[in-house]
Design a protein around this motif. Sequence first.
Motif, short mmCIF file in Angstrom:
data_model
loop_
_atom_site.label_atom_id
_atom_site.label_comp_id
_atom_site.label_asym_id
_atom_site.label_seq_id
_atom_site.Cartn_x
_atom_site.Cartn_y
_atom_site.Cartn_z
N GLY A 7 47.97 -84.83 6.96
CA GLY A 7 47.30 -84.11 8.04
C GLY A 7 48.02 -84.17 9.37
N ALA A 8 49.28 -84.53 9.36
CA ALA A 8 50.02 -84.67 10.62
C ALA A 8 50.05 -83.36 11.40
N ARG A 9 50.28 -82.26 10.72
CA ARG A 9 50.34 -80.95 11.39
C ARG A 9 49.01 -80.65 12.09
N GLU A 10 47.92 -80.86 11.38
CA GLU A 10 46.61 -80.59 11.96
C GLU A 10 46.32 -81.51 13.15
N ARG A 11 46.72 -82.79 13.01
CA ARG A 11 46.51 -83.73 14.12
C ARG A 11 47.31 -83.31 15.35
N MET A 12 48.52 -82.80 15.12
CA MET A 12 49.34 -82.36 16.26
C MET A 12 48.72 -81.14 16.93
N VAL A 13 48.17 -80.22 16.16
CA VAL A 13 47.52 -79.04 16.75
C VAL A 13 46.33 -79.48 17.60
N VAL A 14 45.49 -80.36 17.05
CA VAL A 14 44.32 -80.84 17.79
C VAL A 14 44.75 -81.58 19.06
N ALA A 15 45.75 -82.44 18.92
CA ALA A 15 46.23 -83.20 20.08
C ALA A 15 46.77 -82.27 21.16
N ALA A 16 47.55 -81.28 20.76
CA ALA A 16 48.12 -80.35 21.73
C ALA A 16 47.04 -79.57 22.45
N VAL A 17 46.09 -79.02 21.69
CA VAL A 17 45.02 -78.23 22.31
C VAL A 17 44.23 -79.10 23.27
N ASP A 18 43.89 -80.31 22.86
CA ASP A 18 43.14 -81.21 23.74
C ASP A 18 43.92 -81.54 25.02
N LEU A 19 45.20 -81.82 24.88
CA LEU A 19 46.02 -82.11 26.06
C LEU A 19 46.18 -80.89 26.96
N PHE A 20 46.34 -79.71 26.36
CA PHE A 20 46.44 -78.50 27.17
C PHE A 20 45.19 -78.32 28.01
N ILE A 21 44.03 -78.62 27.45
CA ILE A 21 42.77 -78.48 28.18
C ILE A 21 42.63 -79.58 29.23
N GLU A 22 42.94 -80.80 28.85
CA GLU A 22 42.75 -81.95 29.75
C GLU A 22 43.67 -81.92 30.97
N ILE A 33 52.06 -85.12 23.01
CA ILE A 33 51.39 -84.56 21.83
C ILE A 33 51.65 -85.45 20.62
N ALA A 34 52.90 -85.83 20.41
CA ALA A 34 53.26 -86.68 19.27
C ALA A 34 52.53 -88.02 19.35
N GLU A 35 52.51 -88.62 20.52
CA GLU A 35 51.85 -89.91 20.67
C GLU A 35 50.36 -89.81 20.35
N ARG A 36 49.70 -88.81 20.91
CA ARG A 36 48.26 -88.65 20.66
C ARG A 36 47.99 -88.39 19.18
N ALA A 37 48.88 -87.66 18.51
CA ALA A 37 48.68 -87.35 17.10
C ALA A 37 49.11 -88.50 16.18
N GLY A 38 49.75 -89.51 16.75
CA GLY A 38 50.18 -90.64 15.94
C GLY A 38 51.40 -90.36 15.09
N VAL A 39 52.31 -89.52 15.62
CA VAL A 39 53.54 -89.19 14.90
C VAL A 39 54.72 -89.37 15.84
N HIS A 47 57.77 -79.72 12.36
CA HIS A 47 56.69 -78.74 12.20
C HIS A 47 56.73 -77.60 13.21
N PHE A 48 57.20 -77.89 14.41
CA PHE A 48 57.17 -76.91 15.50
C PHE A 48 58.49 -76.95 16.26
N SER A 49 58.95 -75.77 16.72
CA SER A 49 60.19 -75.75 17.48
C SER A 49 59.97 -76.18 18.93
N ASP A 50 58.77 -75.96 19.46
CA ASP A 50 58.43 -76.41 20.80
C ASP A 50 56.91 -76.42 20.94
N LYS A 51 56.42 -76.82 22.09
CA LYS A 51 54.96 -76.96 22.25
C LYS A 51 54.25 -75.61 22.22
N ARG A 52 54.93 -74.53 22.54
CA ARG A 52 54.30 -73.20 22.47
C ARG A 52 53.97 -72.82 21.04
#
Length: 191
Positions: A7-22, A33-39, A47-52
């Motif tokens: 579930g690393a990909r999903e955790r990264m998406v959730v972490a990124a969205v939460d950080l973008f909002i916060e 994002i990586a730290e919050r997702a635990g990766v 999984h991603f070329s950049d945060k976008r």
Amino acid sequence: MARWEPGARERMVVAAVDLFIEQGYDVTTVAQIAERAGVTRSTFFRHFSDKRDVLVAGQATLSHLLAEGIEQAPASAGPLEAVAAGLERASNEMGPLNRELGPRLKAAVAASAELRERDALKHIGLADAMTTALLARGVPEPAAHLAAEMGVLAFKRGYARWSETDSGTTGLAPYTVAALAELRAAGAALG
């Protein structure tokens, strides 16, 4: 730090969205994002070329599912019936995480011009996938483009309604198909 946890990909998406909002998109870093997702950062970049790119996570799969549903629609189906089949196919793959992320993702996109631009490009890609599938069915070009654009709008409207409701047992498909029916009726009323 757990590198290979499922579930690393999903955790990264959730972490990124939460950080973008916060804290906002511009100040959010890949390292955060990586730290919050635990990766690790390298896992992020696998999984991603950049945060976008986090915003369009799953776009290729969604485009494929929409096109697959259109391709598998009965030969007798008209363009909008084929689009409805595509919407059902793609919508049936959406689960609780997609529903939960809807309002948060909408807020993150609304707060960033760059994310709004990326979101618009995502919708263009979905329309292109549906248009191509409709053209392959022999639908004339103007009708294929119009039906695909209606499909994208129906998906957006249905997804928004679905993600904002409290009914956790209903899947996305009834919402997207109902939105397409509403758009079809609105188009007929333009006559």
